[in-house]
Design an enzyme around this catalytic site. Structure first.
Site, PDB file in Angstrom:
ATOM      1  N   THR A   1       0.870  -1.294  -0.129  1.00  0.00           N
ATOM      2  CA  THR A   1      -0.041  -0.057  -0.006  1.00  0.00           C
ATOM      3  C   THR A   1       0.846   1.451  -0.094  1.00  0.00           C
ATOM      4  O   THR A   1       2.002   1.535   0.803  1.00  0.00           O
ATOM      5  CB  THR A   1      -1.159  -0.109   1.155  1.00  0.00           C
ATOM      6  N   GLN A  35     -15.731  -3.419  -0.122  1.00  0.00           N
ATOM      7  CA  GLN A  35     -16.020  -2.969  -1.249  1.00  0.00           C
ATOM      8  C   GLN A  35     -15.357  -3.840  -2.304  1.00  0.00           C
ATOM      9  O   GLN A  35     -15.981  -4.513  -3.128  1.00  0.00           O
ATOM     10  CB  GLN A  35     -15.987  -1.598  -1.602  1.00  0.00           C
ATOM     11  N   THR A  75     -10.645  -3.777   1.140  1.00  0.00           N
ATOM     12  CA  THR A  75     -12.095  -3.355   1.925  1.00  0.00           C
ATOM     13  C   THR A  75     -13.208  -4.317   1.439  1.00  0.00           C
ATOM     14  O   THR A  75     -13.284  -5.005   0.594  1.00  0.00           O
ATOM     15  CB  THR A  75     -12.266  -1.936   1.480  1.00  0.00           C
ATOM     16  N   GLU A 112      -6.405  -5.766   4.348  1.00  0.00           N
ATOM     17  CA  GLU A 112      -6.382  -6.700   3.329  1.00  0.00           C
ATOM     18  C   GLU A 112      -7.466  -6.699   2.145  1.00  0.00           C
ATOM     19  O   GLU A 112      -7.973  -7.910   1.691  1.00  0.00           O
ATOM     20  CB  GLU A 112      -6.099  -8.263   3.981  1.00  0.00           C
ATOM     21  N   ARG A 132      -6.786 -13.552   3.078  1.00  0.00           N
ATOM     22  CA  ARG A 132      -8.282 -13.050   3.507  1.00  0.00           C
ATOM     23  C   ARG A 132      -8.995 -13.963   4.308  1.00  0.00           C
ATOM     24  O   ARG A 132      -9.612 -13.524   5.232  1.00  0.00           O
ATOM     25  CB  ARG A 132      -8.861 -12.620   2.133  1.00  0.00           C
TER      26      ARG A 132
HETATM   27  N1  COS Z   1      -5.210 -14.598  -8.663  1.00  0.00           N
HETATM   28  C1  COS Z   1      -4.381 -14.438  -9.610  1.00  0.00           C
HETATM   29  N2  COS Z   1      -4.568 -13.605 -10.672  1.00  0.00           N
HETATM   30  C2  COS Z   1      -5.528 -12.851 -10.561  1.00  0.00           C
HETATM   31  C3  COS Z   1      -6.220 -12.598  -9.194  1.00  0.00           C
HETATM   32  C4  COS Z   1      -6.259 -13.716  -8.243  1.00  0.00           C
HETATM   33  N3  COS Z   1      -6.944 -13.705  -7.273  1.00  0.00           N
HETATM   34  N4  COS Z   1      -7.096 -11.457  -9.369  1.00  0.00           N
HETATM   35  C5  COS Z   1      -6.783 -10.740 -10.632  1.00  0.00           C
HETATM   36  N5  COS Z   1      -5.683 -11.650 -10.973  1.00  0.00           N
HETATM   37  C6  COS Z   1      -5.056 -11.187 -12.576  1.00  0.00           C
HETATM   38  C7  COS Z   1      -6.019 -11.090 -13.762  1.00  0.00           C
HETATM   39  O1  COS Z   1      -6.464 -12.325 -14.236  1.00  0.00           O
HETATM   40  C8  COS Z   1      -5.463 -10.133 -14.376  1.00  0.00           C
HETATM   41  O2  COS Z   1      -4.418 -10.917 -15.369  1.00  0.00           O
HETATM   42  P1  COS Z   1      -4.673 -10.802 -16.636  1.00  0.00           P
HETATM   43  O3  COS Z   1      -4.687  -9.781 -17.105  1.00  0.00           O
HETATM   44  O4  COS Z   1      -3.096 -11.774 -17.194  1.00  0.00           O
HETATM   45  O5  COS Z   1      -5.706 -11.963 -17.108  1.00  0.00           O
HETATM   46  C9  COS Z   1      -4.720  -9.290 -13.921  1.00  0.00           C
HETATM   47  O6  COS Z   1      -4.448 -10.076 -12.341  1.00  0.00           O
HETATM   48  C10 COS Z   1      -5.419  -8.111 -13.183  1.00  0.00           C
HETATM   49  O7  COS Z   1      -6.594  -8.412 -12.911  1.00  0.00           O
HETATM   50  P2  COS Z   1      -7.701  -7.116 -12.597  1.00  0.00           P
HETATM   51  O8  COS Z   1      -7.827  -6.344 -13.949  1.00  0.00           O
HETATM   52  O9  COS Z   1      -8.627  -7.949 -12.091  1.00  0.00           O
HETATM   53  O10 COS Z   1      -6.693  -6.189 -11.561  1.00  0.00           O
HETATM   54  P3  COS Z   1      -7.485  -4.750 -10.959  1.00  0.00           P
HETATM   55  O11 COS Z   1      -6.289  -3.958 -11.099  1.00  0.00           O
HETATM   56  O12 COS Z   1      -8.896  -4.410 -11.409  1.00  0.00           O
HETATM   57  O13 COS Z   1      -7.610  -4.955  -9.532  1.00  0.00           O
HETATM   58  C11 COS Z   1      -8.526  -5.854  -7.266  1.00  0.00           C
HETATM   59  C12 COS Z   1      -8.040  -6.213  -8.981  1.00  0.00           C
HETATM   60  C13 COS Z   1      -9.389  -4.598  -7.098  1.00  0.00           C
HETATM   61  C14 COS Z   1      -9.047  -7.167  -6.876  1.00  0.00           C
HETATM   62  C15 COS Z   1      -7.304  -5.787  -6.555  1.00  0.00           C
HETATM   63  O14 COS Z   1      -6.592  -4.567  -6.933  1.00  0.00           O
HETATM   64  C16 COS Z   1      -7.276  -5.974  -5.242  1.00  0.00           C
HETATM   65  O15 COS Z   1      -7.280  -6.957  -4.542  1.00  0.00           O
HETATM   66  N6  COS Z   1      -7.206  -4.457  -4.578  1.00  0.00           N
HETATM   67  C17 COS Z   1      -7.001  -4.557  -3.089  1.00  0.00           C
HETATM   68  C18 COS Z   1      -5.821  -4.517  -2.450  1.00  0.00           C
HETATM   69  C19 COS Z   1      -5.556  -4.755  -1.189  1.00  0.00           C
HETATM   70  O16 COS Z   1      -6.163  -5.746  -0.602  1.00  0.00           O
HETATM   71  N7  COS Z   1      -4.830  -3.990  -0.387  1.00  0.00           N
HETATM   72  C20 COS Z   1      -4.576  -4.496   1.100  1.00  0.00           C
HETATM   73  C21 COS Z   1      -3.061  -4.578   0.936  1.00  0.00           C
HETATM   74  S1  COS Z   1      -2.747  -5.607   2.287  1.00  0.00           S
HETATM   75  S2  COS Z   1      -3.267  -4.650   4.185  1.00  0.00           S
END
Ligand code: COS
Length: 389
Positions: A128, A369, A367, A365, A245
């Protein structure tokens, strides 16, 4: 066959961890919350039991638990104190990318540090940034290759264990224009020149845990600490969160259960209108709802943990569990304060702390949402909800 029976080993682990939570964590929980610090002796005892790295295999001196058992142990630790348990759990988050993508030398060098009973070290997960929270792919910390080193520059924020970690798993981008395709992962030692700790956060809850900014100013990382190559970094982050998670869901149930138990005890003791308030339907139905939702949440996190333990895809189930259980945690802790009436608002009563601790479950880890975004994304390919395949 559907089987809800725990193994003898799982029962024994849960009992041992519960006793640790009861005898070691609970007595210091309120003080650690007030002072905002971790008890060192307790951490040493936890390390000796493998509780500072639940899912690290025994060959690297860790707890050696599969994901399901690790989640159940996490429920017990968070029942004890969510602040202390967050610091212990953040170790697991930090080292999961090493378990997924690190090489043998990296595992041997870094993993045993967490469970050294004499001098247990902490680790922190560095993803982050001020401008990249939910949108993890938009990180701005840069990496360039310079001779024998990779050089990192950037700022990480809200890093659990940030100020006390011995090493960090840091995600940075070689080329921001490639979006998630530019991201790589590194193991960065606290002692490297250019690593410094920024603002220490003063948090609403989980106050025993340390949360800081981590600043990387021309940090030279040796090539042997290149953990996840460019292009793979984002996938490894996503796989890490899929695994961890379920742990946050379990943590939520641990906090909710603690609040439920306090509310139940109080409702049986507190007499108003000539009878215990538990005999008032308004109160007993609140307790019934708490019990029902905790039970449902536990099954959800256990299913996600079971799938993860089997090496099955668990992204959807982890998000179901995290979203549901964290909502349950907030609702149950708020209602536990309500059952206590005016007393529940006072710091002498554990439910006051539990309600403050609960809120982070809907935030860290990913939100609530973001969990719903993951769930909805999975629904795009679904045409029916027939589960028997
Ligand atoms: N496992 C493996 N690959 C994954 C995946 C998963 N669970 N989720 C997404 N991917 C892959 C997708 O398949 C895509 O790959 P390809 O383009 O090669 O097919 C790539 O990753 C990007 O996926 P996507 O377009 O869905 O990514 P986004 O940027 O839209 O983000 C979210 C997806 C919102 C789910 C992600 O950014 C997220 O989890 N955000 C929250 C972050 C978080 O939890 N922060 C807390 C930190 S620790 S306190």
């Amino acid at each position: 066959m559907v089987d809800f029976e725990l193994t003898d080993e799982q029962k024994a682990i849960c009992k041992t961890v519960h006793e640790f939570a009861l005898n070691e964590m609970r007595p210091v929980a309120l003080e650690c919350d007030k002072e905002g610090k971790l008890p060192e002796d307790l951490v040493k005892k936890a390390a000796a039991m493998g509780l500072t790295a639940l899912a690290v295999p025994e060959e690297y001196d860790g707890g050696g638990m599969d994901q399901l058992t690790s989640a159940m142990a996490t429920e017990e630790l968070f029942w004890g104190c969510a602040g202390i348990a967050t610091s212990l759990g953040a170790n697991n988050l930090a080292i999961t990318p090493i378990l997924i993508a690190g090489n043998e030398e990296q595992k041997k060098k870094y993993l045993p540090r967490l469970c050294d009973p004499e001098n247990p070290k902490f680790a922190a997960f560095g993803l982050t940034e001020p401008g990249a929270g939910s949108d993890a792919a938009s990180i701005s910390t840069t990496v360039t290759e310079e001779g024998d080193y990779y050089v990192l520059n950037g700022q990480k924020c809200f890093i659990t264990n940030g100020g006390i970690a011995d090493f960090y798993t840091i995600f940075a981008t070689f080329d921001k224009s490639k979006k998630y395709g530019g991201i790589a992962g590194f193991i960065v030692e606290r002692s490297y020149e250019g690593v410094s700790i920024g603002k220490k956060e003063d948090k609403m809850g989980i106050r025993a845990s340390n949360t800081t900014e981590v600043i990387l100013d021309n940090v030279k990382v040796p090539k042997e600490n290149y953990m996840v190559p460019m292009g793979q970094g984002f996938y490894v982050v996503m796989q890490t969160l899929d695994l961890t998670r379920a742990g946050v869901a379990a943590a939520s149930i641990g906090v909710a259960r603690a609040a439920f138990e306090e509310a139940l005890k109080y409702a049986k003791e507190r007499v108003q209108f000539g009878k215990p308030i538990m005999a008032q339907q308004a109160i007993s139905f609140m307790l019934a709802d708490m019990a029902m939702k905790i039970e449902a949440g536990r099954r959800l996190y256990q299913y996600a943990g079971w799938k993860a333990s089997k090496g099955l895809p668990c992204s959807l189930e982890s998000s179901y569990a995290k979203a549901f259980c964290s909502d349950v945690c907030v609702e149950v802790t708020i209602n536990a304060v309500q059952v206590h009436g005016g007393y529940g608002y006072m710091k002498e009563y554990l439910v006051e702390k539990l309600m403050r601790d609960a809120k982070i479950m809907q935030i860290y880890e990913g939100t609530s949402q973001i969990q719903r975004l993951v769930i909805a994304g999975n629904l795009m390919g679904v045409t029916d909800a027939y589960p028997w395949n």
